[in-house]
Design an enzyme around this catalytic site. Sequence first.
Site, PDB file in Angstrom:
ATOM      1  CG  ASP A  10      -1.589   1.285   1.206  1.00 29.78           C
ATOM      2  OD1 ASP A  10      -2.702   1.600   0.862  1.00 29.78           O
ATOM      3  OD2 ASP A  10      -2.066   1.732   2.047  1.00 29.78           O
ATOM      4  CB  SER A  11       0.571   4.777  -0.210  1.00 28.01           C
ATOM      5  OG  SER A  11      -1.519   4.829   0.468  1.00 28.01           O
ATOM      6  CB  CYS A  37      -3.498   0.378  -2.240  1.00 28.76           C
ATOM      7  SG  CYS A  37      -3.302   2.383  -2.919  1.00 28.76           S
ATOM      8  CD  GLU A  86       0.066   6.577   5.949  1.00 28.08           C
ATOM      9  OE1 GLU A  86      -0.489   5.557   5.623  1.00 28.08           O
ATOM     10  OE2 GLU A  86       1.880   6.033   6.423  1.00 28.08           O
ATOM     11  CB  CYS A 104      -9.331   4.196   0.786  1.00 30.28           C
ATOM     12  SG  CYS A 104      -7.696   4.478   1.601  1.00 30.28           S
ATOM     13  CG  HIS A 153      -5.047   5.109   4.607  1.00 30.50           C
ATOM     14  ND1 HIS A 153      -4.686   4.244   2.962  1.00 30.50           N
ATOM     15  CD2 HIS A 153      -3.901   5.499   5.566  1.00 30.50           C
ATOM     16  CE1 HIS A 153      -3.472   4.521   3.546  1.00 30.50           C
ATOM     17  NE2 HIS A 153      -2.857   5.285   4.944  1.00 30.50           N
TER      18      HIS A 153
HETATM   19  N1  DGL Z   1      -5.065   2.871   1.116  1.00 35.88           N
HETATM   20  C1  DGL Z   1      -4.840   3.178  -0.465  1.00 35.88           C
HETATM   21  C2  DGL Z   1      -6.492   3.307  -1.245  1.00 35.88           C
HETATM   22  O1  DGL Z   1      -6.309   2.483  -0.623  1.00 35.88           O
HETATM   23  C3  DGL Z   1      -4.865   5.708  -0.719  1.00 35.88           C
HETATM   24  C4  DGL Z   1      -3.965   6.007   0.229  1.00 35.88           C
HETATM   25  C5  DGL Z   1      -3.461   7.030  -0.300  1.00 35.88           C
HETATM   26  O2  DGL Z   1      -4.122   7.935  -0.981  1.00 35.88           O
HETATM   27  O3  DGL Z   1      -1.976   6.985  -0.764  1.00 35.88           O
HETATM   28  O4  DGL Z   1      -6.460   4.115  -1.993  1.00 35.88           O
END
Ligand code: DGL
Length: 265
Positions: A11-12, A74, A154, A186, A188
């Site tokens: 993931d990011s 992600c 984050e 997402c 997150h």
């Molecule tokens: N966790 C990432 C997702 O599912 C995105 C977070 C980011 O913008 O880096 O899209």
Amino acid sequence: MKAAQPIGVFDSGIGGMTVARAIQNMLPHEAMIYFGDTEHMPYGDRSADHIMGYSEKITEFLISRGAKIIVIACNSASAVACETLREKYRGQIDVIGVISPVVDYITSRPYKKVGIIGTKATIGSHIHERLIREQSPAMKVAALATPLLAPMIEEGFYNNSISQTIINSYLSNWRFKGVEAMVLACTHYPLIKKEILKYYQKHVDVVDTTEIVAEAVRKSLSEQKLLYTGKKKPDHFYVSEYTESFEKTTRIFFAKQVKIEEVEI
Ligand code: DGL
């Protein structure tokens, strides 16, 4: 490929850990190699070309560390890179994204209207609308980019009155009138699921991808006869840039002392 090899997840940042944890709960013998591309977070604000480039390099890195399957934990990276990576590695290693499994789930339910929240990259790709339309043409989809949420999470900024205010402001958007389910597109967002549930007061199903994706991973490994049932080996966590919040979240999620290594990709 051997069953004892680890599952590669990326993931990011910390968001993919919501998926990694669900995989560990479902498949407790499996070892994990996790990569958080913290240097390039948030992916949601990056161009599709950039996200594609990062995803390719991370996939190569995870394969070089012995991954037996790649989980793109992600939505932003799944939206722009999953199909290309699946094609590129077909016959070599399976690549699982987070979008198709959740679309299969949503379209198997009798919803008339669903809401989707995610990053600008995910929502701008219109991939959920496209896939849902293919499978359930009558289902209405209301999608909204919610770009403040992933960076806020984050930074460890959730479960407080300010995060609740931001969440409420996004969810009260006119286009979500009448939705029966809200898809957290997402990885997150499961970290703010409690606050989203509080907003909806049980009137709307809140769908996160974690267990749905864990099941897709289990199924793929089982079909390939790569499910591991031996003694658990250590997990490995890598980041492109060390951050305190990544370390803190890793400890909370995996409830143990973890070693985080910084690597350049
Ligand atoms: N966790 C990432 C997702 O599912 C995105 C977070 C980011 O913008 O880096 O899209």
